[in-house]
Motif scaffolding. Structure first.
Motif, PDB file in Angstrom:
ATOM      1  N   ALA A  21      20.068   9.006   2.146  1.00  0.00           N
ATOM      2  CA  ALA A  21      18.990   8.178   1.598  1.00  0.00           C
ATOM      3  C   ALA A  21      17.673   8.438   2.328  1.00  0.00           C
ATOM      4  CB  ALA A  21      19.349   6.703   1.748  1.00  0.00           C
ATOM      5  N   PHE A  22      16.598   8.148   1.638  1.00  0.00           N
ATOM      6  CA  PHE A  22      15.280   8.133   2.281  1.00  0.00           C
ATOM      7  C   PHE A  22      14.543   6.889   1.801  1.00  0.00           C
ATOM      8  CE2 PHE A  22      10.748   8.907   2.565  1.00  0.00           C
ATOM      9  CZ  PHE A  22      10.637   9.291   3.888  1.00  0.00           C
ATOM     10  N   HIS A  23      14.114   6.076   2.749  1.00  0.00           N
ATOM     11  CA  HIS A  23      13.427   4.844   2.360  1.00  0.00           C
ATOM     12  C   HIS A  23      12.064   4.688   3.036  1.00  0.00           C
ATOM     13  CE1 HIS A  23      16.929   3.613   0.133  1.00  0.00           C
ATOM     14  NE2 HIS A  23      17.696   3.715   1.190  1.00  0.00           N
ATOM     15  N   GLY A  24      11.605   5.702   3.770  1.00  0.00           N
ATOM     16  CA  GLY A  24      10.296   5.621   4.399  1.00  0.00           C
ATOM     17  C   GLY A  24      10.377   5.890   5.887  1.00  0.00           C
ATOM     18  N   ARG A  25       9.236   5.750   6.570  1.00  0.00           N
ATOM     19  CA  ARG A  25       9.129   6.160   7.978  1.00  0.00           C
ATOM     20  C   ARG A  25       8.740   5.033   8.925  1.00  0.00           C
ATOM     21  NH1 ARG A  25       9.225  11.325   9.791  1.00  0.00           N
ATOM     22  NH2 ARG A  25       9.393  12.847   8.146  1.00  0.00           N
ATOM     23  N   GLY A  55      15.906  11.285  -3.870  1.00  0.00           N
ATOM     24  CA  GLY A  55      14.852  12.287  -3.996  1.00  0.00           C
ATOM     25  C   GLY A  55      14.833  13.237  -2.813  1.00  0.00           C
ATOM     26  N   GLU A  56      14.403  12.728  -1.647  1.00  0.00           N
ATOM     27  CA  GLU A  56      14.355  13.562  -0.439  1.00  0.00           C
ATOM     28  C   GLU A  56      15.739  14.123  -0.118  1.00  0.00           C
ATOM     29  OE1 GLU A  56      10.510  12.518  -0.346  1.00  0.00           O
ATOM     30  OE2 GLU A  56      11.300  13.820   1.232  1.00  0.00           O
ATOM     31  N   GLY A  57      16.762  13.363  -0.487  1.00  0.00           N
ATOM     32  CA  GLY A  57      18.143  13.747  -0.158  1.00  0.00           C
ATOM     33  C   GLY A  57      18.645  14.943  -0.955  1.00  0.00           C
ATOM     34  N   ASN A  92       0.815  -1.225   0.000  1.00  0.00           N
ATOM     35  CA  ASN A  92       0.000   0.000   0.000  1.00  0.00           C
ATOM     36  C   ASN A  92       0.842   1.265   0.000  1.00  0.00           C
ATOM     37  OD1 ASN A  92      -2.513  -1.582   0.689  1.00  0.00           O
ATOM     38  ND2 ASN A  92      -1.162  -2.057   2.389  1.00  0.00           N
ATOM     39  N   SER A  93       2.143   1.103   0.123  1.00  0.00           N
ATOM     40  CA  SER A  93       2.993   2.291   0.290  1.00  0.00           C
ATOM     41  C   SER A  93       4.419   1.953  -0.094  1.00  0.00           C
ATOM     42  CB  SER A  93       2.976   2.751   1.746  1.00  0.00           C
ATOM     43  OG  SER A  93       3.634   1.789   2.553  1.00  0.00           O
ATOM     44  N   GLY A  94       5.220   3.014  -0.175  1.00  0.00           N
ATOM     45  CA  GLY A  94       6.629   2.839  -0.502  1.00  0.00           C
ATOM     46  C   GLY A  94       7.394   2.141   0.606  1.00  0.00           C
ATOM     47  N   ALA A  95       7.147   2.562   1.839  1.00  0.00           N
ATOM     48  CA  ALA A  95       7.876   1.956   2.958  1.00  0.00           C
ATOM     49  C   ALA A  95       7.608   0.458   3.032  1.00  0.00           C
ATOM     50  CB  ALA A  95       7.486   2.634   4.275  1.00  0.00           C
ATOM     51  N   GLU A  96       6.364   0.072   2.785  1.00  0.00           N
ATOM     52  CA  GLU A  96       6.056  -1.366   2.808  1.00  0.00           C
ATOM     53  C   GLU A  96       6.736  -2.112   1.665  1.00  0.00           C
ATOM     54  OE1 GLU A  96       1.627  -2.291   3.949  1.00  0.00           O
ATOM     55  OE2 GLU A  96       1.800  -0.348   2.966  1.00  0.00           O
ATOM     56  N   ALA A 104       6.423   2.590  -5.867  1.00  0.00           N
ATOM     57  CA  ALA A 104       5.152   3.001  -5.229  1.00  0.00           C
ATOM     58  C   ALA A 104       4.724   4.294  -5.910  1.00  0.00           C
ATOM     59  CB  ALA A 104       5.295   3.163  -3.721  1.00  0.00           C
ATOM     60  N   LYS A 105       4.620   5.363  -5.132  1.00  0.00           N
ATOM     61  CA  LYS A 105       4.235   6.688  -5.623  1.00  0.00           C
ATOM     62  C   LYS A 105       3.564   6.697  -7.003  1.00  0.00           C
ATOM     63  CE  LYS A 105       6.907   9.494  -2.502  1.00  0.00           C
ATOM     64  NZ  LYS A 105       8.130   9.062  -1.831  1.00  0.00           N
ATOM     65  N   GLY A 106       4.326   6.809  -8.079  1.00  0.00           N
ATOM     66  CA  GLY A 106       3.748   7.036  -9.404  1.00  0.00           C
ATOM     67  C   GLY A 106       2.867   5.924  -9.942  1.00  0.00           C
ATOM     68  N   TYR A 152      17.067  -1.735  -5.670  1.00  0.00           N
ATOM     69  CA  TYR A 152      16.841  -0.331  -5.988  1.00  0.00           C
ATOM     70  C   TYR A 152      15.566   0.140  -5.304  1.00  0.00           C
ATOM     71  CZ  TYR A 152      20.280  -0.514  -9.824  1.00  0.00           C
ATOM     72  OH  TYR A 152      21.407  -0.646 -10.575  1.00  0.00           O
ATOM     73  N   ASP A 153      15.669   1.342  -4.745  1.00  0.00           N
ATOM     74  CA  ASP A 153      14.473   2.028  -4.269  1.00  0.00           C
ATOM     75  C   ASP A 153      14.069   3.004  -5.368  1.00  0.00           C
ATOM     76  OD1 ASP A 153      12.581   3.693  -3.204  1.00  0.00           O
ATOM     77  OD2 ASP A 153      13.574   3.939  -1.254  1.00  0.00           O
ATOM     78  N   GLU A 154      13.102   2.577  -6.182  1.00  0.00           N
ATOM     79  CA  GLU A 154      12.584   3.465  -7.237  1.00  0.00           C
ATOM     80  C   GLU A 154      11.174   3.942  -6.886  1.00  0.00           C
ATOM     81  OE1 GLU A 154      13.528   4.041 -10.948  1.00  0.00           O
ATOM     82  OE2 GLU A 154      15.198   2.631 -11.212  1.00  0.00           O
ATOM     83  N   VAL A 155      10.949   4.081  -5.580  1.00  0.00           N
ATOM     84  CA  VAL A 155       9.633   4.539  -5.121  1.00  0.00           C
ATOM     85  C   VAL A 155       9.318   5.914  -5.712  1.00  0.00           C
ATOM     86  CG1 VAL A 155       8.355   5.308  -3.070  1.00  0.00           C
ATOM     87  CG2 VAL A 155       9.585   3.126  -3.036  1.00  0.00           C
ATOM     88  N   GLN A 156      10.340   6.783  -5.744  1.00  0.00           N
ATOM     89  CA  GLN A 156      10.127   8.135  -6.270  1.00  0.00           C
ATOM     90  C   GLN A 156      10.537   8.262  -7.736  1.00  0.00           C
ATOM     91  OE1 GLN A 156      11.172  12.722  -4.857  1.00  0.00           O
ATOM     92  NE2 GLN A 156      11.116  11.066  -3.431  1.00  0.00           N
ATOM     93  N   THR A 157      11.584   7.544  -8.124  1.00  0.00           N
ATOM     94  CA  THR A 157      12.166   7.717  -9.465  1.00  0.00           C
ATOM     95  C   THR A 157      11.469   6.883 -10.536  1.00  0.00           C
ATOM     96  OG1 THR A 157      13.747   5.982  -8.917  1.00  0.00           O
ATOM     97  CG2 THR A 157      14.466   8.242  -8.579  1.00  0.00           C
ATOM     98  N   VAL A 201      19.769   1.102  -2.693  1.00  0.00           N
ATOM     99  CA  VAL A 201      20.139   2.429  -3.187  1.00  0.00           C
ATOM    100  C   VAL A 201      19.034   3.029  -4.051  1.00  0.00           C
ATOM    101  CG1 VAL A 201      21.381   1.460  -5.197  1.00  0.00           C
ATOM    102  CG2 VAL A 201      21.993   3.741  -4.369  1.00  0.00           C
ATOM    103  N   GLU A 202      18.850   4.340  -3.906  1.00  0.00           N
ATOM    104  CA  GLU A 202      17.983   5.091  -4.819  1.00  0.00           C
ATOM    105  C   GLU A 202      18.839   5.512  -6.025  1.00  0.00           C
ATOM    106  OE1 GLU A 202      15.859   8.420  -2.358  1.00  0.00           O
ATOM    107  OE2 GLU A 202      17.465   7.548  -1.156  1.00  0.00           O
ATOM    108  N   PRO A 203      18.478   5.165  -7.245  1.00  0.00           N
ATOM    109  CA  PRO A 203      19.278   5.610  -8.392  1.00  0.00           C
ATOM    110  C   PRO A 203      19.402   7.137  -8.456  1.00  0.00           C
ATOM    111  CG  PRO A 203      17.798   3.872  -9.062  1.00  0.00           C
ATOM    112  CD  PRO A 203      17.417   4.229  -7.656  1.00  0.00           C
TER     113      PRO A 203
HETATM  114  C1  LIG Z   1       8.392   8.332  -0.572  1.00  0.00           C
HETATM  115  C2  LIG Z   1       9.522   7.392  -0.547  1.00  0.00           C
HETATM  116  C3  LIG Z   1       9.501   6.231   0.247  1.00  0.00           C
HETATM  117  C4  LIG Z   1       8.398   5.941   1.222  1.00  0.00           C
HETATM  118  O1  LIG Z   1       7.152   5.842   0.629  1.00  0.00           O
HETATM  119  P1  LIG Z   1       5.819   5.949   1.553  1.00  0.00           P
HETATM  120  O2  LIG Z   1       4.727   5.635   0.586  1.00  0.00           O
HETATM  121  O3  LIG Z   1       5.785   7.330   2.101  1.00  0.00           O
HETATM  122  O4  LIG Z   1       5.967   4.925   2.614  1.00  0.00           O
HETATM  123  C5  LIG Z   1      10.563   5.358   0.144  1.00  0.00           C
HETATM  124  N1  LIG Z   1      11.588   5.600  -0.674  1.00  0.00           N
HETATM  125  C6  LIG Z   1      11.651   6.707  -1.446  1.00  0.00           C
HETATM  126  C7  LIG Z   1      12.817   6.904  -2.351  1.00  0.00           C
HETATM  127  C8  LIG Z   1      10.630   7.640  -1.402  1.00  0.00           C
HETATM  128  O5  LIG Z   1      10.707   8.747  -2.141  1.00  0.00           O
END
Ligand SMILES: *Cc1c(COP(=O)(O)O)cnc(C)c1O
Length: 403
Positions: free
Chosen positions: A134-138, A191-193, A100-104, A248-250, A219-224, A186-188
């Motif tokens: 890096a940012f991978h969620g909360r 984003g938040e960073g 349901n989310s990026g962190a998951e 996730a996100k997009g 790869y964390d491509e949640v944002q990219t 790694v995020e390619p």
């Molecule tokens: C937003 C984001 C997450 C976390 O996604 P959530 O849906 O907020 O849990 C993880 N990794 C990256 C790179 C993000 O931009």
């Protein structure tokens, strides 16, 4: 517009919200109840990939809403199989798990990597290497993965098994690899960073390191991901495929959803009962995810993202040339763009908002631009003109101050 003080609000005061509320949206525009219109370059933080109220997404959601919302994963969900097959057809992956989310999705990626080594008879191999900034969620594990003190503070012991190395420090990375390393995450593009790209040769270097040592590459491509970078996935330009990838996100275009994708081999430990989610991959989410993919995979869609990106970057670069006292560089790929501010990024964001444009802060004092991928070239020009006006007014202000 309601401006509630935190003390009178029944909500957790975790968010520093702008004093704005929107009633409707269409394409790249958001509208308040009073009828003020804003050009939305925040895009719900890279979520509204197809803008607001995209007719194809609205139709898909409505159609599914009238048939079936939720059954749980006790039963087959045809939309999941279809979306997994389509994602597998256009990526490195063979398997998908929907969240349901990026962190998951990241949690699933980490669990997948650890289980892989576990079923290979190496349970001691569970540590994950990540990068500073890096940012991978909360969630508890993803704040440990991100390693940022400001997100970890006060939440008890950091979840064990995450080691962090400085961004771009090859020697430190090699030194940090041990017998216990399960994966590199790694995020390619961070984003938040602060919109920091990992150069393609470095992604290839990570791939080689992983191949030599039996480490999995995540790869964390949640944002990219999902077209944001001008490629379907940001890592594609490097040719270095991962073993596991979180998205996730997009992919949901505004409907909460994510996925963990993996090769057959990497996913081999995820056997019946090892993981689950009540909501993950429910029929509503899958209807929307499939509809998003219909549009993103259309011929020329990604070419449009690259064209819009070029116009944007040129426009922003000329702002940087003319107002070096306010902004100092333009970065990013596709429609994941950043402007490094010389004034406080939050002050610049507020001023840009005064000019009817929404943007997002990022680390390293960056103003992040994440417009819907359907933004037209005319809308890019409009956005650049408004941003320029905002930058100019801060520049004038600084001239006045120093005079
Ligand atoms: C937003 C984001 C997450 C976390 O996604 P959530 O849906 O907020 O849990 C993880 N990794 C990256 C790179 C993000 O931009």
């Amino acid at each position: 517009m309601s401006v509630e003080s935190p003390s009178s609000s029944p909500l957790y005061s975790t968010y520093a919200r702008a004093p704005l509320e929107f009633e409707r949206g269409s394409g790249v525009w958001l509208e308040t109840r009073e009828g003020s219109r804003y050009l939305d370059l925040a895009g719900g933080v890279a979520v509204n990939s197809l803008g607001h109220a995209h007719p194809h997404l609205v139709a898909a959601l409505k159609e599914q809403a009238e048939k079936l919302w939720h059954t749980s994963n006790l039963y087959e969900i045809p939309g999941q199989t279809r979306l997994a097959e389509r994602l597998a057809a256009v990526t490195f992956a063979d398997r998908a798990f929907f969240t349901n989310s990026g962190a998951e999705a990241i949690e699933c990626a980490v669990k997948t990597a650890r289980r892989y080594h576990y079923v290979n008879g190496q349970p001691e191999r569970f540590r994950i290497l990540t990068f500073e900034g890096a940012f991978h969620g909360r969630t508890l594990a993803t704040i440990a993965a991100g390693g940022q003190a400001k997100y970890l503070e006060g939440f008890g012991p950091k979840v064990e098994g995450f080691d962090q190395v400085p961004f771009g420090d090859h020697a430190a990375l090699k030194a940090a690899v041990t017998e216990a390393t399960a994966a590199i995450l790694v995020e390619p593009i961070q984003g938040e960073g602060g919109i920091r790209s990992v150069p393609p040769q470095c992604l290839r270097g990570l791939r080689e390191l992983c191949d030599e040592t039996g480490i999995l590459l995540i790869y964390d491509e949640v944002q990219t991901g999902v077209g944001r970078s001008g490629h379907l996935f940001a890592h594609e330009a490097s040719g270095a495929a991962p073993d596991i990838m979180a998205i996730a996100k997009g992919i949901g275009g505004g409907f909460p959803m994510g996925a963990c994708l993996a090769t057959e081999e990497a996913a081999k430990g995820m056997t019946p009962g090892t993981h689950g989610s009540t909501f993950g991959g429910n029929p509503l989410a899958m209807a929307v995810g499939n509809a998003v993919l219909d549009v993103i995979l259309e011929e020329n869609f990604l070419q449009h993202v690259r064209d819009a990106s070029l116009h944007f970057k040129q426009g922003l670069a000329s702002i940087v040339d003319r107002y070096p006292d306010v902004v100092t560089d333009v970065r990013g790929e596709g429609l994941l763009l950043g402007m490094k501010a010389k004034v406080a990024n939050t002050a610049l964001i507020a001023e840009i908002r005064e000019h009817g444009v929404l943007t997002v802060p990022a680390g390293d004092n960056v103003v992040r631009l994440l417009p819907p991928l359907i933004i037209s070239i005319d809308e890019v020009r409009e956005a650049v003109a408004r941003i320029e006006a905002a930058v100019a007014s801060l520049s004038l202000a600084s001239v006045k101050k120093s005079a």
